[in-house]
Design an enzyme around this catalytic site. Structure first.
Site, PDB file in Angstrom:
ATOM      1  CB  SER A 213      -3.774   3.781  -3.634  1.00  0.00           C
ATOM      2  OG  SER A 213      -3.182   5.038  -3.423  1.00  0.00           O
TER       3      SER A 213
ATOM      4  CE1 TYR B  68      -7.785   6.230  -0.625  1.00  0.00           C
ATOM      5  CE2 TYR B  68      -5.415   6.395  -0.954  1.00  0.00           C
ATOM      6  CZ  TYR B  68      -6.685   6.242  -1.468  1.00  0.00           C
ATOM      7  OH  TYR B  68      -6.862   6.095  -2.823  1.00  0.00           O
TER       8      TYR B  68
END
Length: 263
Positions: A155, A168
């Site tokens: 990410s 996350y």
């Protein structure tokens, strides 16, 4: 000093072919996972989809391309199910050549109020399941004796801190680190482990951000490409990393971000 060219071969577009290969893709019912599964199928792969729901639309699109599709369901937060899933995949298709560790979730909350459950849920699927799925599939690669390709999905928050997504950010930072470690250990087996870091993509995970007009415009203002990414933007990168064309790439995370990190 002259180079030894005895083992060099002419470049061919066949280096990108995945004809008769088998790819296991987690979280491919919608969004980026679906896009990558379809890209791999277009390049020649049969697809094993591991999802928490039945990926009916993905299955229909893959089979329309003339490729086989095996649907396996399970909640990867419970890593004890992974050996059985991989065993069923091999029993059906005979082998696995490519693993795409895409399944993931996100929970948004201020760090001061973030719950232990939201921490554990995200970490269990975004990094714990990634590691143990890679471990199980790597054992299968080694048993097959022909190497293999593992592609983890990182990410932008593998590079940056973000806000309101502590678990996350932690999990995706870990994905980048584990990708490097596994590449170091498994290259000797002919296994390439790399990652793709999608930028801001138009998926379910970013629906809240895109619905916030001010935040959406702030994000778009930083992306040189001037748009949100789409699932098809990952088709080329995933096929490349799954194919012989990337045989000398190990432990690297490719950002597919419209230029976000360059800004």
């Amino acid at each position: 000093m002259s180079l030894d060219t005895s083992s060099q071969q002419n470049f061919s577009l066949q280096s990108f072919s995945l004809q008769n290969k088998v790819a296991l893709v987690t979280g491919c019912d919608t969004g980026l996972g679906q896009g990558m599964a379809l890209g791999l199928a277009q390049a020649g792969c049969d697809i094993i989809g591991v999802n928490i729901v039945e990926p009916t639309d993905t299955e229909q699109q893959v089979t329309a391309l003339g490729r086989r599709f095996l649907s396996l369901t399970g909640d990867l937060r419970d890593t004890s199910i992974i050996p059985d899933l991989v065993g069923r995949a091999v029993a059906e298709f005979g082998r696995i050549d490519v693993l795409v560790n895409n399944a993931g979730i996100i929970r948004r909350e201020d760090a001061l109020a973030f719950s232990e459950k939201d921490w554990d849920d995200v970490m269990n699927i975004n990094i714990k399941a990634v590691f143990f799925m890679a471990q199980t599939v790597a054992k299968q690669f080694i048993a097959q004796g022909e190497g293999g390709k593992i592609i983890n999905i990182a990410s932008m928050l593998s590079f940056q801190g973000g806000i309101r997504v502590p678990s996350y950010t932690a999990s995706k930072s870990a994905v980048m680190g584990v990708t490097r470690l596994l590449a170091n250990e498994w290259a000797k087996h002919g296994i390439n482990v790399n990652a793709i870091a999608p930028g801001y993509m138009a998926t379910n995970n970013t629906q809240q951000l895109r619905a916030d007009e001010a935040r959406s415009q702030e994000i778009l203002g930083r992306i040189p490409a001037g748009r949100w990414g789409l699932p098809q933007d990952l088709m080329g990168p995933v096929v490349f990393l799954a194919s012989p064309a990337s045989d000398y790439i190990n432990g690297y995370t490719i950002a597919v971000d419209g230029g976000w990190l360059a800004r």
